[in-house]
Design a protein around this motif. Structure first.
Motif, mmCIF file in Angstrom:
data_model
loop_
_atom_site.group_PDB
_atom_site.id
_atom_site.type_symbol
_atom_site.label_atom_id
_atom_site.label_comp_id
_atom_site.label_asym_id
_atom_site.label_seq_id
_atom_site.Cartn_x
_atom_site.Cartn_y
_atom_site.Cartn_z
ATOM 1 N N PHE A 107 0.731 -0.985 0.102
ATOM 2 C CA PHE A 107 -0.014 -0.018 0.311
ATOM 3 C C PHE A 107 0.906 1.082 0.081
ATOM 4 C CE2 PHE A 107 -1.789 -3.441 2.600
ATOM 5 C CZ PHE A 107 -3.187 -3.595 1.008
ATOM 6 N N ASP A 108 0.161 2.233 -0.253
ATOM 7 C CA ASP A 108 0.700 3.315 -1.172
ATOM 8 C C ASP A 108 1.539 4.222 0.447
ATOM 9 O OD1 ASP A 108 1.642 3.369 -3.389
ATOM 10 O OD2 ASP A 108 -0.460 4.102 -3.763
ATOM 11 N N ASP A 109 0.766 4.088 0.952
ATOM 12 C CA ASP A 109 0.815 4.955 2.593
ATOM 13 C C ASP A 109 1.985 4.257 3.718
ATOM 14 O OD1 ASP A 109 -0.671 7.602 2.663
ATOM 15 O OD2 ASP A 109 -2.468 5.755 2.277
ATOM 16 N N ILE A 110 2.976 5.108 3.889
ATOM 17 C CA ILE A 110 4.206 5.077 4.370
ATOM 18 C C ILE A 110 4.630 5.419 5.467
ATOM 19 C CG2 ILE A 110 4.788 2.915 2.800
ATOM 20 C CD1 ILE A 110 6.855 4.876 2.039
ATOM 21 N N LEU A 111 5.580 5.571 6.498
ATOM 22 C CA LEU A 111 6.245 6.247 7.039
ATOM 23 C C LEU A 111 6.295 7.451 6.192
ATOM 24 C CD1 LEU A 111 7.658 4.411 10.428
ATOM 25 C CD2 LEU A 111 5.277 5.714 10.354
ATOM 26 N N CYS A 112 6.370 8.732 7.075
ATOM 27 C CA CYS A 112 6.643 9.746 5.966
ATOM 28 C C CYS A 112 8.479 10.077 6.521
ATOM 29 C CB CYS A 112 5.837 11.396 7.001
ATOM 30 S SG CYS A 112 6.389 12.691 5.950
ATOM 31 N N ALA A 113 8.995 10.472 5.611
ATOM 32 C CA ALA A 113 10.157 10.581 5.914
ATOM 33 C C ALA A 113 10.577 12.026 6.728
ATOM 34 C CB ALA A 113 11.534 10.300 5.350
ATOM 35 N N GLY A 114 10.121 13.130 5.788
ATOM 36 C CA GLY A 114 10.133 14.198 5.695
ATOM 37 C C GLY A 114 9.897 14.654 7.001
ATOM 38 N N LYS A 115 9.412 14.252 8.239
ATOM 39 C CA LYS A 115 9.081 14.877 9.385
ATOM 40 C C LYS A 115 10.229 13.934 10.324
ATOM 41 C CE LYS A 115 4.023 14.953 8.783
ATOM 42 N NZ LYS A 115 2.613 14.533 9.072
ATOM 43 N N GLU A 116 10.834 14.922 11.604
ATOM 44 C CA GLU A 116 11.322 14.912 12.488
ATOM 45 C C GLU A 116 10.184 13.682 14.042
ATOM 46 O OE1 GLU A 116 14.541 14.213 13.562
ATOM 47 O OE2 GLU A 116 14.937 14.631 11.313
ATOM 48 N N GLU A 117 8.931 14.156 13.902
ATOM 49 C CA GLU A 117 8.484 12.707 14.455
ATOM 50 C C GLU A 117 8.479 11.845 13.861
ATOM 51 O OE1 GLU A 117 7.305 16.090 12.715
ATOM 52 O OE2 GLU A 117 5.598 16.699 13.532
ATOM 53 N N THR A 118 8.878 11.109 13.254
ATOM 54 C CA THR A 118 8.424 10.094 12.809
ATOM 55 C C THR A 118 10.019 9.475 13.622
ATOM 56 O OG1 THR A 118 7.243 10.370 10.396
ATOM 57 C CG2 THR A 118 8.890 8.197 10.263
ATOM 58 N N PHE A 119 10.936 9.735 13.133
ATOM 59 C CA PHE A 119 12.172 9.386 13.825
ATOM 60 C C PHE A 119 11.448 9.023 14.881
ATOM 61 C CE2 PHE A 119 13.257 10.582 9.662
ATOM 62 C CZ PHE A 119 13.874 10.050 9.361
ATOM 63 N N ASP A 120 11.711 9.870 15.910
ATOM 64 C CA ASP A 120 11.502 10.391 17.858
ATOM 65 C C ASP A 120 10.326 9.091 17.733
ATOM 66 O OD1 ASP A 120 13.068 12.387 18.058
ATOM 67 O OD2 ASP A 120 10.363 13.696 17.437
ATOM 68 N N PHE A 121 8.748 8.672 16.502
ATOM 69 C CA PHE A 121 8.189 7.271 16.802
ATOM 70 C C PHE A 121 9.356 6.317 16.345
ATOM 71 C CE2 PHE A 121 6.207 4.346 14.578
ATOM 72 C CZ PHE A 121 4.974 3.762 15.318
ATOM 73 N N LEU A 122 10.064 6.132 15.794
ATOM 74 C CA LEU A 122 11.197 5.109 15.606
ATOM 75 C C LEU A 122 12.009 4.783 16.506
ATOM 76 C CD1 LEU A 122 11.300 5.053 11.796
ATOM 77 C CD2 LEU A 122 10.087 3.892 12.752
ATOM 78 N N GLU A 123 12.493 5.597 17.625
ATOM 79 C CA GLU A 123 13.282 5.788 18.404
ATOM 80 C C GLU A 123 12.674 4.766 19.870
ATOM 81 O OE1 GLU A 123 16.198 9.035 18.179
ATOM 82 O OE2 GLU A 123 16.562 8.862 16.558
ATOM 83 N N ALA A 124 11.547 5.482 19.902
ATOM 84 C CA ALA A 124 10.596 5.437 20.383
ATOM 85 C C ALA A 124 10.412 3.979 20.789
ATOM 86 C CB ALA A 124 9.838 5.951 21.214
ATOM 87 N N VAL A 125 9.723 3.223 19.948
ATOM 88 C CA VAL A 125 9.987 2.361 19.490
ATOM 89 C C VAL A 125 10.661 1.103 19.793
ATOM 90 C CG1 VAL A 125 8.489 0.625 18.120
ATOM 91 C CG2 VAL A 125 7.329 2.709 18.204
#
Length: 585
Positions: A107-125
């Protein structure tokens, strides 16, 4: 076999408790309904969900540790994240709304690589994942991440510009943006004493410095990574996907995803191919068997799919290639199966059935038939479609067929019959005649090559991985049949396996041409094919073309692929085509 790779997140559900993002399990663990069958368009209307608590996961980790098994968790990123986006839509490029999907696919919808919030999320997880799983290796997926949203997202495009990413070496700037995501996550995990594994898509762009590559789309990705000095786990679909069927007669099998992976093929796997140098081979850590469970609900079904194929994969792992011997393996297998019986495992019994090998002989213009069993049991067969008994023909060795036949065979042990082997042989004027392919099949779907198209054997279903269908990816099939002498024909029949959910469509046009010298051809007939379906479908599509009688020695047949329609996710791209037999009469 001492590693358990646990795929814990996907578009259809988030299965691991994360305290810092409770919505992942409160929202992301539940889908409203599940599609029936293989993307049929019909849904069961039943909510489905669940997740593992941290305590449950720690219990499993300890259970594995006591048995010297390391669990490698996978959090798939940046794709296969719809369940996470349903809970936290701000992590996507469009902001949603998103929902936990109830069908299978990409599916086309994936995590946004342009947002710092994405990396905050991934590091927390990943921080919480590391607290549960002590494994040095953490799998971060990286597969099947379409770049559609990134291409349109201002924040992703701004990140691309900021990083100076451009298209090069056949990869887009968006591929290099995924490489940035992978490298950034790898750096984070390295700082915590961990290393990453990624599916072979992480080779697209720049490979993260310390990454281990899990090669699933064939072995080429693993070979490339090993040559680059990276560790590799080989798990190609053709040898390692245990969710594939174990028998060609799928009507007698539990419903599954498709494919065909018999025991012998698993055993033939060599994860460190000789194309690699000895130094490069040392980067091949081993092989992995994969069991995806979209269509598997019960533990008994799991056992059925992995046993005894897991025994074959085990010998692939721990035996040197030059010491492997399938016949010796079969001699040992009954002793292992006696343990399965004591433990009441629900193992597959295909290994005790009659195994048939059908080889077209283009010198004698006939089909050679060979039967075997694991224990050289007595085999009885018929050619007229009747059920064989001990009064039928006893198999004594290879025999030939050159006319229409319905082959049936059984092994009989102490009066007990094995499962029935049943094979239809349909002979036409092109059967067992020399044939040449002028175009190249898809690498994974060439199987026995051109001879498959004139061997008198047809596909039994739309399962295109059985070795009965030859496949082309975005290319036309063009073949020339040498009838050996001028031969009159007035009809041609072509069958296409169609599974639009797998990007396999009907032909768009079929052309037959004739020639007396094999050089200059004239068109005999053609047929354009219009697919009027507006939704996914799967079936065998039969095309019979009749024409005025023509007498020629050579016949050229072209089966042209289609472009996928606007309603399909692959809209505008050239589709796969699969053909099982060319019949001339």
């Amino acid at each position: 076999v001492n590693r358990f790779h646990w795929h814990l997140t996907d578009d259809q559900g988030w299965r691991i408790e994360i305290d810092s993002y409770p919505g992942l399990t409160e929202v992301g663990s539940m889908r409203d309904e599940t599609i029936i069958g293989r993307n049929s368009g019909e849904y069961d209307g039943t909510p489905h969900g669940g997740y593992y608590t941290k305590d449950e996961l720690r219990e499993v980790v300890e259970y594995a540790k006591e048995r010297y098994i390391t669990i490698i968790p996978e959090v798939d990123l940046p794709g296969h994240m719809l369940a996470a986006l349903a809970a936290y839509p701000e992590l996507g490029c469009t902001g949603g709304p998103y929902h936990v999907i109830g069908e299978w696919g990409v599916f086309d919808d994936i995590l946004c690589a342009g947002k710092e919030e994405t990396f905050d999320f991934l590091e927390a997880v990943l921080t919480e994942v590391m607290e549960i799983f002590p494994s040095e290796l953490i799998h971060i997926g990286g597969d099947e991440a379409p770049k559609t949203r990134w291409e349109e997202c201002p924040l992703c495009q701004s990140r691309i510009k900021e990083l100076g990413l451009t298209e090069k070496d056949g990869h887009t700037a968006e591929h290099y943006l995924q490489s940035y995501v992978t490298s950034r996550i790898e750096e984070f995990l390295n700082e915590h004493g961990r290393n990453i594994i990624g599916w072979d898509e992480i080779l697209e762009g720049e490979l993260a410095p310390n990454a281990t590559v899990m090669s699933w789309r064939g072995m080429e990705g693993g070979i490339q990574a090993a040559r680059m000095g990276h560790d590799v786990i080989m798990t190609p679909t053709t040898y390692s996907y245990f969710d594939y069927y174990q028998a060609q007669n799928i009507d007698e099998e539990p419903f599954g995803i498709g494919g065909y992976l018999p025991l012998e093929q698993v055993y033939s796997f060599e994860p460190a191919p000789d194309i690699l140098s000895e130094g490069e081979k040392r980067h091949i850590l081993g092989a992995q068997a994969n069991l995806w469970t979209e269509y598997i609900k019960e533990p008994e079904h799991v056992e059925y799919m992995i046993l005894p194929r897991l025994a074959a994969m085990s010998e692939v792992q721990w035996m040197d290639a030059d010491k492997k011997d399938y016949e010796e393996f079969l001699e040992r297998l009954p002793r292992l199966i006696s343990h399965y019986n004591k433990l009441d495992y629900n193992y597959a019994t295909h290994v005790f059935d009659v195994h048939g090998v059908y080889t077209p002989n283009f010198d004698s213009n006939a089909l050679e038939v060979e039967f075997t069993t694991i224990d050289d049991a007595d085999i009885y067969y018929t050619l007229d479609g009747s059920d064989p008994t001990e009064s039928s023909i006893k198999y004594e060795g290879v025999f030939t067929i050159n006319q229409d036949s319905e082959v049936r065979a059984v092994a009989i042990r102490d009066g007990v019959k094995s499962k029935l082997l049943n094979e239809m042989v349909n002979v036409n004027k092109a059967t067992y005649k020399p044939i040449e392919l002028l175009t190249t099949p898809a690498r994974n779907y060439e199987y026995a090559g051109a001879g498959m198209l004139v061997d008198g054997l047809s596909g039994k279903s739309t399962n295109y991985r059985t070795g009965r269908w030859i496949g082309y990816q975005g290319e036309d099939l063009v073949a020339v049949i040498d009838m050996l002498e001028p031969t009159e024909t007035s009809s041609m029949e072509i069958r296409n396996a169609v599974v639009t959910g797998d990007w396999i469509f009907d032909a768009s046009e079929i052309i037959i041409e004739s020639s007396d010298d094999g050089n200059s051809y004239s068109t005999v007939a053609s047929e354009k094919i219009i697919d009027k379906n507006n939704d996914h479908w799967a079936d065998i599509s039969t095309h019979k073309i009749s024409f005025e009688p023509v007498t020629s020695r050579y016949y050229k047949v072209s089966v042209k692929c289609s472009r996928m329609p606007s309603w399909h996710p692959g809209s505008g791209r050239r589709a796969y085509i699969f053909v099982d037999e060319i019949k001339l009469n």
